[in-house]
Scaffold this active site. Structure first.
Site, PDB file in Angstrom:
ATOM      1  N   ALA A  17      60.425 -60.008  40.663  1.00 53.32           N
ATOM      2  CA  ALA A  17      61.701 -59.402  40.308  1.00 53.32           C
ATOM      3  C   ALA A  17      62.050 -59.610  38.835  1.00 53.32           C
ATOM      4  O   ALA A  17      62.627 -58.722  38.192  1.00 53.32           O
ATOM      5  CB  ALA A  17      62.804 -59.966  41.200  1.00 53.32           C
TER       6      ALA A  17
ATOM      7  N   GLU B 236      56.534 -67.662  54.045  1.00 54.48           N
ATOM      8  CA  GLU B 236      57.944 -67.628  54.441  1.00 54.48           C
ATOM      9  C   GLU B 236      58.107 -67.085  55.860  1.00 54.48           C
ATOM     10  O   GLU B 236      58.872 -67.627  56.670  1.00 54.48           O
ATOM     11  CB  GLU B 236      58.726 -66.774  53.443  1.00 54.48           C
ATOM     12  CG  GLU B 236      58.865 -67.441  52.084  1.00 54.48           C
ATOM     13  CD  GLU B 236      59.412 -66.517  51.017  1.00 54.48           C
ATOM     14  OE1 GLU B 236      60.001 -67.026  50.050  1.00 54.48           O
ATOM     15  OE2 GLU B 236      59.222 -65.287  51.129  1.00 54.48           O
TER      16      GLU B 236
ATOM     17  N   GLY C  44      63.258 -44.368  40.780  1.00 51.85           N
ATOM     18  CA  GLY C  44      63.255 -45.665  41.451  1.00 51.85           C
ATOM     19  C   GLY C  44      64.538 -46.436  41.230  1.00 51.85           C
ATOM     20  O   GLY C  44      64.983 -46.609  40.092  1.00 51.85           O
TER      21      GLY C  44
ATOM     22  N   ASP D  53      56.750 -53.263  38.880  1.00 49.78           N
ATOM     23  CA  ASP D  53      55.491 -53.437  39.602  1.00 49.78           C
ATOM     24  C   ASP D  53      54.492 -52.328  39.329  1.00 49.78           C
ATOM     25  O   ASP D  53      53.298 -52.497  39.561  1.00 49.78           O
ATOM     26  CB  ASP D  53      55.759 -53.504  41.112  1.00 49.78           C
ATOM     27  CG  ASP D  53      56.569 -54.723  41.507  1.00 49.78           C
ATOM     28  OD1 ASP D  53      56.654 -55.656  40.696  1.00 49.78           O
ATOM     29  OD2 ASP D  53      57.119 -54.737  42.625  1.00 49.78           O
TER      30      ASP D  53
END
Length: 473
Positions: A326, A177, A14, A315
């Site tokens: 984050a 958003e 990742g 995560d």
């Protein structure tokens, strides 16, 4: 770097924040292989700005090879990890096209992130896309701007209303958003560009099973967000569960049990996440426990019980109910990288991972944002400025930061959105390139569109645990 350290093999799965910060912490202390299925580092919190035409994909994504070119001990590999041989200490991966490759390791760091969850209803994905990748953002961009074009050419008033209706499932940060940005596109960006329709007639419906948007920010900021959405013209349907998503409509059930149909040609899934398939593979290989979302339960040092050589970060890990943000990924990456580095040097003493909450921020509209950081609870214009500084700091690379600042200045001062290009051509299919040979689809090969046209919207996933009905067990 000593000869002994050079032989120490660290595999990182990742290239998100967790993996990237782990690499930086390791520096020259070991031979590192980073495996990622996309080969770029993506700043996911700004995907909605890519999908609504503010930022280009190049401003929120950076090639991993470019980021790590000065790290001579790091080798980047484009592949998808699908299994683990814990006894033999090997990572099994697929190359593009389906061939398998193996990587041996002494220490393994797994930071595979999460994927959209449809809460047991994967069939919804055909009509409602989520927003986790660059491909998702570009597909949604086509869906948003294509909807106005389709509405402009139809002569049927009902069909026009359907094209100009956007249904968003989930009122977490992504849903709020995106809802605010779609209304700004309709009322500002496109306001004077059409002759046969009024773009500001576009309806944005926001559904969530909770009582208020942005509930995780607390009642004060949640109320501020709700008022801002009202002023923008976003129709909030709180306490509503989406029970079905079909072509051009959704079925929604309220707390009283009454079900209502909403015609919407554009359904976007902005709620719910779950661990990717490699989490289940890792759990099966190590005997690790998974939580309800499929994340791996880890020890205080972020390792799997009984396997001190395997760390799970970001995560994908489950520890003390830490949020999937984050900051958790960055801090866990630094911790794991330093931990492995100390082990390489022979220092086996270690302190448990301790997360420092730096707060959360959500952008709603121009000049309006909410920020929650400990005792600091602010919204409106001040919150918006804080949001700007936070995201500039977190963007990777000086070029992207400068580009974002200039783009935001044009967008916020002149209502200009330069990144609105989309194509009506079918540029991709849902084939997984890691299991299928590359090349065009033959006439006898069925293909499922990953980016359906403006008149064929798809569904996405949920950011909270509300907003949709779980599948029956």
């Amino acid at each position: 770097m000593t000869e002994e350290n050079a032989q120490r093999r660290v595999v990182i799965v990742g290239g998100g924040f967790a993996g990237l910060f782990a690499v930086r912490a390791l520096r020259d202390s070991a031979s590192v292989t980073m495996i990622d299925r996309a080969a770029h580092h993506l700043f996911q919190p700004l995907l909605y700005q890519c999908s609504t035409g503010i930022l280009s994909e190049g401003k929120i994504a950076v090639p991993l090879r470019n980021l790590l070119k000065k790290h001579k001990n790091v080798n980047c590999v484009l592949a998808e990890v699908y299994d683990f041989d814990v006894e033999g200490r090997r990572v099994l991966a697929r190359r593009v096209g389906g061939d398998t490759i193996e990587f041996g390791y002494d220490d393994l760091i797994v930071a595979g992130g999460v994927q959209q969850s449809y809460f047991g209803h994967p069939e919804f994905a055909r009509w409602a896309p989520g927003m986790k990748t660059i491909s998702d953002a570009l597909a949604i961009r086509r869906r948003i701007y294509g909807a106005f074009e389709m509405a402009n050419t139809t002569t049927d008033p009902e069909e026009r209303r359907t094209y100009l209706t956007f249904a968003l499932v989930g009122a977490g940060p992504t849903g709020v958003e995106l809802a605010g940005q779609i209304r700004e596109v309709a009322t500002k960006t496109l306001r004077d560009e059409f002759r046969d329709i009024q773009p500001e007639d576009a309806r944005v419906l926001l559904f969530d099973g909770g009582s208020a948007p942005l509930a995780v920010f607390g009642p004060k900021l949640s109320q501020k967000a709700s008022k801002t959405l009202d002023k923008l013209g976003v129709e909030q349907h709180m306490g509503s569960l989406v029970t079905f998503v079909g072509e051009g409509y959704v079925l929604v059930r309220d707390h009283a049990g009454q079900e209502t149909r909403f015609d919407a040609a554009n359904v976007l899934w902005t709620a719910g996440v779950e661990a990717p398939p490699i989490a289940a593979a890792l759990a099966a290989a190590t005997g690790a426990t998974q939580d309800r979302a499929g994340r791996i339960l880890v020890e205080k040092n972020l390792t799997i019980p009984g396997h001190p050589e395997i760390s799970v970060l970001g995560d994908m890990m489950s520890l003390d109910k830490l949020p999937g943000v984050a900051e958790v990924a960055m801090q866990s990456g630094l911790y794991a990288g330093h931990r492995v580095r100390h082990r390489v040097s022979g220092n086996m003493e270690e302190k448990p991972f301790r997360y420092r909450d730096l707060g959360s921020a959500a952008y709603i509209s121009r000049g309006k944002a909410v920020v929650s950081a400990g005792p600091l609870q602010v919204g409106g214009f001040i919150g918006w400025w804080i949001w700007l500084f936070i995201h500039i700091a977190f963007l990777t690379g000086y070029r992207n930061r400068l580009g974002a600042i200039l783009t935001w200045w044009l967008t916020f001062t002149r209502d200009v959105r330069r990144e609105r290009t989309f194509t009506t051509a079918q540029i991709a299919t849902m084939r997984d390139v890691y299991t299928s040979a590359l090349g065009p689809v033959g006439p006898d090969q069925p293909a499922i569109a990953s980016e359906s046209g403006p008149d064929k919207p798809r569904t996405a996933a949920q950011e909270t645990e509300t907003g949709t009905t779980p599948a029956a067990q």
